[in-house]
Write a protein that holds these residues in place. Structure first.
Motif: not given
Length: 269
Positions: A217-231
């Motif tokens: 979660k912390s790593l993904l929060s560094t991506i400049k995104a509002d929505t995440y499509i995770i597989t």
């Protein structure tokens, strides 16, 4: 007459040429495949009248601790298609793999027609994945993940749990660079790793491994995104309850019962 055999180093120029002829591939990506994976990949060729007409590759991996491979790069010269050449070459390659000790063969067909083709060769639609759309708020409170080089062997075992293709470190590093040619990005910390693409404010996360879910979660929060499509797999708490979808095929090469719900993770052509 068509003949089948394993390739050797002298075949590399012909292999590269056939790959680029058959796939809409950036030449830099093809070069990475042949430069970085051949030490753990078995390649096979079909020839006719001394000419190179088809090839296929078995990339070494393991599944539930058993020796396995990922079949990819099945390419037949356009003027030699619809003659059963690839079916024959794959059967030859699988016989060799079985004699070498491989227990499972896994692949990811590019379309429905190829699912039908591979089913005729004994492959079963037993590979799955889960996908969910999340918002930044779903990540909750996160911390700075810091930096570092993750041990991808350890992270795979911790986060994927079971029924997944275990890729060696060299392949994971290669895949990161290979997809980077196409603008796909990688983020990493000491305890998490993810491969993703970004379109607008939506990040599509194709592959992720982590020590603990809070690290991801912390790593993904560094991506400049509002929505995440995770597989990923159901072992990922972010995907708990998400519907399973068929995402690849598996063929047992021995009498051992094949597992269900296998996650491939990283796929190639």
């Amino acid at each position: 007459m068509v003949s089948f055999s394993k390739t050797d180093k002298t075949d590399l120029p012909a292999l590269k040429a056939l790959w680029l002829t058959c796939f809409e591939e950036d030449e830099r990506a093809a070069e990475l495949f042949f430069e970085r994976t051949m030490s753990f990949t078995h390649a096979y060729k079909a020839t006719e009248n001394g000419e190179f007409i088809a090839a296929v590759y078995l990339v070494g991996c393991t599944l539930n601790g058993r020796q396995a491979h990922y079949l990819c790069g099945a390419a037949t010269r356009p003027d030699c298609r619809n003659r059963g050449v690839m079916s024959g070459l794959i059967r030859f390659a699988l016989d060799d793999a079985k004699n070498r000790g491989d227990v499972f063969s896994v692949l990811f067909p590019a379309d429905e027609g190829l699912y039908r083709f591979y089913s005729r060769l004994g492959y079963l639609a037993k590979c799955t994945a889960r996908t969910r759309r999340l918002t930044r708020a779903d990540l909750g409170d996160t911390q700075n993940p810091g930096c570092g080089t993750p041990d991808t062997d350890v992270l795979q075992k911790l986060s994927l749990k079971n029924n997944f293709l275990f890729w060696n470190k060299d392949f994971v590093a290669f895949a990161s660079d290979y997809y980077g040619v196409y603008g796909v990005k990688t983020v990493r910390s000491e305890n998490a790793f993810a491969i993703y693409s970004l379109k607008g404010r939506t990040a599509t996360v194709y592959y992720s491994i982590y020590n603990e879910i809070k690290e991801l979660k912390s790593l993904l929060s560094t991506i400049k995104a509002d929505t995440y499509i995770i597989t990923g797999t159901g072992a990922n708490p972010l995907l708990a309850g998400a519907k399973r979808e068929i995402c690849g095929m598996l063929r047992p090469l021995t009498n051992e019962n094949p597992p269900d719900d296998v996650f491939i993770g990283i796929t190639l052509n």
